[in-house]
Every structure is written in C-alpha cells, then in structure tokens.
Write a protein that holds these residues in place. Structure first.
Motif, mmCIF file in Angstrom:
data_model
loop_
_atom_site.group_PDB
_atom_site.id
_atom_site.type_symbol
_atom_site.label_atom_id
_atom_site.label_comp_id
_atom_site.label_asym_id
_atom_site.label_seq_id
_atom_site.Cartn_x
_atom_site.Cartn_y
_atom_site.Cartn_z
ATOM 1 N N ALA A 188 11.783 49.483 71.942
ATOM 2 C CA ALA A 188 11.358 48.639 70.825
ATOM 3 C C ALA A 188 12.372 48.780 69.689
ATOM 4 N N ARG A 189 12.900 47.657 69.234
ATOM 5 C CA ARG A 189 13.937 47.670 68.205
ATOM 6 C C ARG A 189 13.568 46.731 67.062
ATOM 7 N N THR A 190 14.246 46.898 65.945
ATOM 8 C CA THR A 190 14.167 45.958 64.828
ATOM 9 C C THR A 190 15.358 45.015 64.909
ATOM 10 N N SER A 191 15.109 43.729 64.745
ATOM 11 C CA SER A 191 16.198 42.749 64.718
ATOM 12 C C SER A 191 16.140 41.962 63.414
ATOM 13 N N ILE A 192 17.310 41.536 62.958
ATOM 14 C CA ILE A 192 17.419 40.791 61.701
ATOM 15 C C ILE A 192 18.256 39.551 61.940
ATOM 16 N N LEU A 193 17.739 38.410 61.502
ATOM 17 C CA LEU A 193 18.476 37.146 61.557
ATOM 18 C C LEU A 193 18.722 36.677 60.130
ATOM 19 N N LYS A 194 19.990 36.439 59.808
ATOM 20 C CA LYS A 194 20.366 36.017 58.457
ATOM 21 C C LYS A 194 21.187 34.742 58.538
ATOM 22 N N VAL A 195 20.824 33.763 57.701
ATOM 23 C CA VAL A 195 21.620 32.537 57.585
ATOM 24 C C VAL A 195 22.027 32.376 56.123
ATOM 25 N N LEU A 196 23.227 31.833 55.915
ATOM 26 C CA LEU A 196 23.775 31.716 54.565
ATOM 27 C C LEU A 196 24.167 30.286 54.261
ATOM 28 N N LYS A 197 24.262 29.985 52.979
ATOM 29 C CA LYS A 197 24.816 28.702 52.545
ATOM 30 C C LYS A 197 26.345 28.804 52.503
ATOM 31 N N PRO A 198 27.029 27.688 52.336
ATOM 32 C CA PRO A 198 28.502 27.720 52.349
ATOM 33 C C PRO A 198 29.130 28.615 51.295
ATOM 34 N N ASP A 199 28.357 29.025 50.271
ATOM 35 C CA ASP A 199 28.925 29.948 49.284
ATOM 36 C C ASP A 199 28.981 31.386 49.802
#
Length: 324
Positions: free
Chosen positions: A254-265
């Motif tokens: 069992a793991r922790t996962s992180i999804l991150k999305v950014l704007k063009p800046d």
C-alpha cells in the motif's frame, strides 16, 4: 429558418438548493472552462426520458400505452477546467486559506449548482437548464501534449427550458475561482511512494459518489440523496526505468500517490493525494528489440484529498461548502 449552430454553457451556485440561480436575462453566470479542439462529445443536457409500458386486453392484439414517471438521468460535461472548482463540487468540502484544501464531506450536503446550455445563432435560440445539480462523478485526464481535461457527471433535481427562462443577454464570465487565467497543462507530475516518477506520461483519475434519486411526479422534481464515495481509481501509463510498480504489485504494498497538474506559469497547481493505494493490475507492452516497454498499471486507493493555490479568497462566493 436557420438552425442553431453554436452554443455556450454556464453555471452558478444556488442560494437555495433546487431553486435556479440563473433566472433572468442578466443573471450572473460563469463559464465551465475552455474547450480543446478534439472535444467532440455532446455538451448539452440530453438526459430526460419518458418511459412507457404497454398493456393488453383479450379483445385485441394491439395494446395501449401507460405513461410512467419521467426519468431525469445523469448527464456529463467534458471540458478543460480553469479552476479547482470541479474537484470542490465533487468532494464537497472546500477549506479556506492559501493554498486551499479540498476534502470529502462526510455528512450533509454542499450547495448545488444551476447548469445552463444555450444554443445560439439560429432563428430560434433556445436553452435547457438543469437545477439542483450535484457532482457525483469525475474522470480527469492528465497526459503529455494535451490540456488537462475533466468529464464531470451531474445528478440534478429538475429540468427547465425556454418556457421557464429567457435567453441570457449578459454573457457568462470567466470564473474568478482562480487568480491565474487559462487551462492547466496536461503533463502529469506523478509521485509514487514519495519518489517522483517523471517517466509517467498519462494518468486518468476516476471516482464516483453513490447516490439515489427520489422522484415526485406531482412536481416533476426529484430529491438527490448522497452517500459514500467509491474508491478513487487511477490508470497510470509510463515508460518506467525500474521494476518499482511491478515489485509493489507482486508484494501488494500500500503506497501513497500524488498527481499534480500545473498551469503554463509552472506555479499554479492542483495537487491530488491518494492514500493507501494498491496496484490491482500491471500490463507491459512492447516487442523485443523494437524499442522501450510501456507499462500500464491500475491503482485503487482508499481516500483522496487535494490542495490548490492561487485561488480566489472570496470562498463564500466561489467555493461554497456545507448548506447551512
């Protein structure tokens, strides 16, 4: 006569659940987001059905139809969000502060929205409007070389049309829910077990909330009852340079996962954290000596929380929480 050939969509939070927030030609309303040229799914409210049932008597082989209760089925909207409000509407428990924290609402309800679809540029412009909309499902795709996009599923209380509401003369405005304009980049920043995985090229996040509808034929409206959330699910595509996913799959870690999305800046972000994640399937594609192998693995977690920055601090207007 000329057919309508363009459309626009608008929304706003309702002050009283089930009472339209867009009810006049100059009502304040907001754009859902922006649209990529490849988005060819229907963007309207095509979710009303009128079922019937045939019955017979012994004197004829031809029957008669009985009208059954109207069905207000769920509908979905597919777009590129420009704020984290889609996730706030789904998880239903936005916090305050900088960055904003968004969690799951365990009791009660959040404020629903009014969602309007208008068809324009024809002889007879028209509209459809779903009132008392609760977000009960999301599918979010973060992938290289395309904008971040979301398909948001709504259950709603009632339907209105041109007979109930005139067309808007004040156009929907860009939602000020985020202080930085524009859509989020699609390229995912993915972390697995506290280690960044830049080899990941695509992540699809999907989750639904269990809900039931109680229809009142006397008023042509329905109540929306909200219950538990199904587990968050991820489909991850990557060209991994190690056996990290395979090892955790075989060992059932069992793991922790992180999804991150950014704007063009590259500063404005939405970051989603999934806890106690298990890899439920692991597939490899590729041919010997024909290039790299791609891995696709399915992940199922127990819980989700999120943070987002550059959010408008007028939380009472743009991130409404529990109905008081």
């Amino acid at each position: 006569m000329t057919a309508n050939k363009s459309s626009r969509n608008a929304w706003n939070y309702e002050g009283t659940p089930g009472t339209a927030a867009i009810d006049g030609p100059t009502s304040t309303s907001y754009k859902m987001g922006v649209y990529d040229e490849s988005m060819d799914k229907s963007q309207g409210i095509n979710s009303v059905s009128h079922p019937v049932k045939m019955y017979y008597d012994y004197s004829s082989r031809e029957g008669k139809l009985t009208k059954l209760d109207r069905k207000l089925e769920n509908f979905s909207h597919f777009y590129c969000p420009i704020t984290p409000q889609w996730l706030s509407r789904f998880l239903k428990n936005p916090g305050t502060g900088t960055p904003i924290t968004i969690g799951v609402l365990n009791t009660g309800k959040t404020y629903p929205i009014t969602f309007r679809h208008e068809q324009l540029e024809g002889t007879t412009p028209t509209n459809r409007q779903a009132v008392g909309c609760y977000t009960v499902g999301v599918t979010a795709t973060a992938a290289s070389n395309i904008p971040f996009n979301v398909e948001e599923e709504f259950a709603y209380m009632s339907i209105e049309d041109l007979g109930d509401n005139v067309m808007l003369t004040t156009a929907p405005i860009t939602s000020p829910g985020c202080d930085v304009a524009g859509a989020y980049n699609g390229t995912p920043e993915f972390t697995w077990n506290s280690v960044s995985r830049p080899e990941v090229v695509k992540v699809v996040y999907n989750q639904k909330q269990i809900h039931k509808k109680v229809f009142d034929p006397a008023t042509d409206t329905q109540e929306i009852h909200l219950y538990e959330y199904e587990s968050p699910k991820l489909i991850v595509n990557a060209i991994l340079e190690s056996d990290v996913a395979w090892d955790d799959f075989i060992d059932r870690e069992a793991r922790t996962s992180i999804l991150k999305v950014l704007k063009p800046d590259y500063a404005t972000y939405i970051e989603m954290t999934f806890t106690n994640c298990l890899i439920t399937s692991h597939k490899e594609t590729g041919r010997r000596n024909k290039g790299h192998y791609e891995v696709q693995f399915a992940v199922e977690g127990e819980a989700i929380s999120a943070t987002a920055n550059s959010c408008n601090t007028d939380f009472g207007t743009h991130y409404r929480g529990v109905v008081t």
